[in-house]
Structure formats: structure tokens, C-alpha cells
Design a protein around this motif. Sequence first.
Motif, short mmCIF file in Angstrom:
data_model
loop_
_atom_site.label_atom_id
_atom_site.label_comp_id
_atom_site.label_asym_id
_atom_site.label_seq_id
_atom_site.Cartn_x
_atom_site.Cartn_y
_atom_site.Cartn_z
N ASN A 66 0.92 -1.11 0.03
CA ASN A 66 0.10 0.10 -0.06
C ASN A 66 0.82 1.29 0.08
OD1 ASN A 66 -1.44 2.23 1.68
ND2 ASN A 66 -2.85 1.13 1.15
N SER A 347 -10.07 -3.81 0.05
CA SER A 347 -10.95 -3.60 -1.38
C SER A 347 -12.40 -3.78 -1.07
CB SER A 347 -10.43 -5.14 -2.18
OG SER A 347 -8.91 -4.71 -2.56
N ARG A 350 -13.70 -0.66 0.20
CA ARG A 350 -13.51 0.43 -0.67
C ARG A 350 -14.61 0.51 -1.62
NH1 ARG A 350 -8.04 1.16 -3.53
NH2 ARG A 350 -9.29 3.00 -4.56
N ASP A 354 -17.24 3.10 -2.66
CA ASP A 354 -17.18 3.63 -4.00
C ASP A 354 -18.35 3.57 -4.93
OD1 ASP A 354 -14.50 4.25 -3.39
OD2 ASP A 354 -13.59 2.67 -4.58
N GLU A 371 -4.07 6.22 2.16
CA GLU A 371 -4.69 7.40 1.55
C GLU A 371 -5.91 6.96 0.41
OE1 GLU A 371 -4.56 10.74 1.44
OE2 GLU A 371 -3.05 10.34 3.15
N ASP A 372 -5.82 5.49 0.15
CA ASP A 372 -6.74 4.98 -0.83
C ASP A 372 -8.11 4.72 0.02
OD1 ASP A 372 -4.91 4.69 -2.72
OD2 ASP A 372 -4.59 2.49 -2.31
N ASN A 375 -9.29 8.41 0.79
CA ASN A 375 -10.04 9.29 -0.12
C ASN A 375 -11.33 8.38 -0.70
OD1 ASN A 375 -7.88 10.99 -0.77
ND2 ASN A 375 -6.69 9.38 -2.02
N SER A 376 -11.48 7.25 -0.44
CA SER A 376 -12.95 6.50 -0.72
C SER A 376 -13.89 6.98 0.13
CB SER A 376 -12.68 4.96 -0.55
OG SER A 376 -11.95 4.57 -1.70
#
Length: 508
Positions: A66, A347, A350, A354, A371-372, A375-376
Motif C-alpha cells: 500500500n 478492497s 473500498r 465507491d 490514502e486509498d 479518499n474512498s
Amino acid sequence: MFKLPVVKVLSRCINRITITALLILVQLVWMASLYLRLTEYAAWLNGVMTALSVLVILLLVRKDENPAYTIAWMALIGVTPVFGGLMYLFWGNKRPSRRMRRRMAAVDRRHRDLVAQQPDQLDGVPPRARALSGYIAQYGPWPAWKDTAVEYFSSGEEMFPRLLEDLRSAKKFIFLETFIIRPGRMWNAVEEILREKAAAGVDVRVIYDDMGCLTTVPSGFVIRLEQARIRCIPFNPVVPLVSLVMNHRDHRKIVSIDGNIAYNGGTNFADEYINAEERFGYWKDAAIRLEGAAVWNFTVMFLNFWNAFRPMEEDYRPFRPTVKAASDGVVQPYADSPLDEERLAESVYRDILDEAKDYVYIFTPYLAIGEDLLNSLKMAAKRGVDVRLVLPGIPDKKMVFRLSRSYYLPLLRAGVKVYEFTPGFLHAKCYVSDDRLAVVGSINMDYRSLYLHFECGTLLMGGSQVAAVRADAEKTFPQCHRITLADCRTSLLGALLDDVLRLVSPLL
């Protein structure tokens, strides 16, 4: 594995905190020696240490990690080459031991055909949820099932009587896997039933995490269970002076009874989980009970773990479900592990964020994310989705609590609603979205759960219990303090502390 008291004492002393403190001391001494030139070889040694740090950074860049995890380590190593480099070698490397990886991968390969997705199990599931389910089935690989009854519990004490009832009904086997066991009202009641069943010829097996139970189970615990015909494995046993890298813990919570009934969620086997003991106010947890076809996933999860370390059977067919329950939506239990580079649990979270259209309600005891996922969360709120995040009001770990709060400001500015559960400690790990998807399991929103631990959860697609998870969230919101921007005010020193905590969050 028999534990002498001296082993526990050594393990408590030689742990993550003490090693980290020693490495900080080494870094300070090293910096002082360079500054004061206490040694004629200081410049030369500094060059060597810098070269080693560069090599560690190159190793980090090469690995498929990551990005936030990688950048955090690179920053720490760049600022403090001795401390950062050694810290990464001690606990930064996510790769499990070669022996553990080899054993578990071999068992998974042998039984992969047993968890292939069966046809017609996803009939009626909307296309986007079907795509998420297909991802889990391919990359888990854990299939989705109909013919499964589901019951959601909004607390440990609500779940516990039902669990005891089901344990008493066991005829063939009881498989129990947990992170923490602490003798008391909860575990003693469970152990009494396990002993009775084992004496009656039921196949009873227990897996517990050795680090998680380091200070909780008494000396001779495994021997005591084995003498009662309860077979037992402490996962990844702690060996003082040798087991310095204790990243990879079994954080899963699984009970499989006769292959027909399974439990999953956040509850371990200690009295605070059923509020028979008060530690941090009221303990808010969540669990789920399955009956029918989907139990097979949990049974295979357990058997794969068991046979990797204590081989007993090649043929899992005798453990298949024998009960066909009425379908309550589509149910997909899944597991995630550090054995591969697939960030399955993250995942799933997220994807729910999303693809959400109306709302996503989340329970998590900890917040330490890259951050992933951050941000989601923010992007879902910016799209107009009602994103609500519930965390504890009373912490169990004050430093981690401070770290969790460091995320509040960017989330609030993006429109995420953040709540703290004021009656006590919220330990549940749940997602629910748009009245169509829910996840209940053991997976926290932190680096350790998402990248380092063995974890498991249950994805619900449709069915009555998605609404039950939503109802629990809506009942919980009024018991919380909703965080505002004013709550996030802090001093310059406090802001700097938050920045440092975010930087070193992979270590916590």
C-alpha cells in the motif's frame, strides 16, 4: 505448548514497546555521537548506516505494498536511519515466515476446489454486488451461498446465550478460533460445554492467538485442554528473544458447529465482550450467526489453518453442512491474510464506499488507514452519500485513540459524519450500505487488520439482516457525540503530535 511463568515475564519485557524504546535510545546515542564526534569512525559509520537505509528503502519501493504504508516507512527511515531501518527489519516486513507461508499455502492449494463458486448462487443479486462477490470468489477464493439463515446480534451479551445453546447441541464437531481467551464467566461456561462434548466423543478443536492470549491464559492451558480431549493450537507461538517479529496474528473469530452453524464477528472469549466485566464503560460489539450452506466457508477456513500446523485430514467432505436452511439473501464469508499481496478486506470496504448511492454506516474501534481508503471515505461523502463513521468514546489504547482522532478533520471537511460512542468502547466492525450490502466480521479499519493480520468477515447481499445492521446503527447514533470542527481544535504541539502519529501509524 506449555508456558512457564518466566517465559511470560520475558515475553512481556521483550515486546514491541520495549524494543521500540531501545531502538529510539540507540538512535539518540548515534545522533549524539555524530554531533559531538565521540568516535573517530562516526562519519564512516554514518555512511554505512545511510547506505543500509537506502537499501531498505529500495526494498520497500520494489515491494507491492500500500503506497501510504510504504511512504510512512520511507519517511521514518529517511529521518531516523538507525531507528527507522531497524524498526522496519523488526516489524515492518509484512511477509510471514517462509515456514508459515509454505505450510499454509500448500494446504490452501490442496483444498481450493472445495471453495469454488457454485452456479446459480448469485441469481437475483444486482450486477454491481455480483461483481464484488465475484471478486471475493476469485481472489479469496470464498464463494457466495444461498440456503443460509442469518441472525445479527448487536451485542456480545445478546449473542452469548444463543452460542451456548448451539454448543450444547453439537453432535459431531466444534471448531473454535479466536484472538483472545480470558478465563471468567464467558470462557468458563464455554469450556465446560467443550469438556462435556469432548468426553462424549465430539471432535473439539481450539485455535487461539498466542500473542493475543499472552497475558490472559494460565500456564499449562494447552495441556489442560488436551487432557480433556480438547485439541488445541496456539497460533504463531511467542518465543522470547526469537519472536521479535510478531506482525502476523490470528485475529479471526470463528465458531463452526457440526458444519451447520457458524458464528463470526468482533467478540472474543473474555468477560468484557458480554459486559460481565466493565473495562472501558459499556462494551459495544457485534456478531452474526449463520445456519446452512455458507457455514462451509468458515469450516474450510478453520480446517486449512488447523491442517497447516497439525495435519489430521486430507478429506474435508465429512465436515460439509447437512442442513439446508431457507435463504435469507446471499451470504459470503471470506478471509484475508498477509500470505498474498491481495488486499481483500480493504478492497471490499473500498468497493462498498465507491459504489454507494445513498448511505454507508460504519462501526470500527480504530482508524489508521492509508490514502486509498481515506479518499474512498471522502469521495463518497463528496458525492452526496450519507457516510457515518462510529468510533469509541472511551478508548482502550489512548495513543491509538489519538491517532484515530487525527483523521477527523479531513473527514469532516469532506462531509463525513463522525460519531463517538459515549457509553464506552465500541469494538464492532460493521459496514452497511443502501439497504443491500452489509459486512460483519473481525476486520478493523487499521493497518494491522487490513495488511498484517489474518482476518475474516461475512458479506451479506440482501436479506433481512442487512436491515438489522442498519437498525443497530440508527439505534447507536443517538448514544453518540457527533464530532464537529470545534472538537478538532488543538494546539500547535497537538497538531505536530497528530502528524507524527499519522507518520508512524503502521507501527501502532
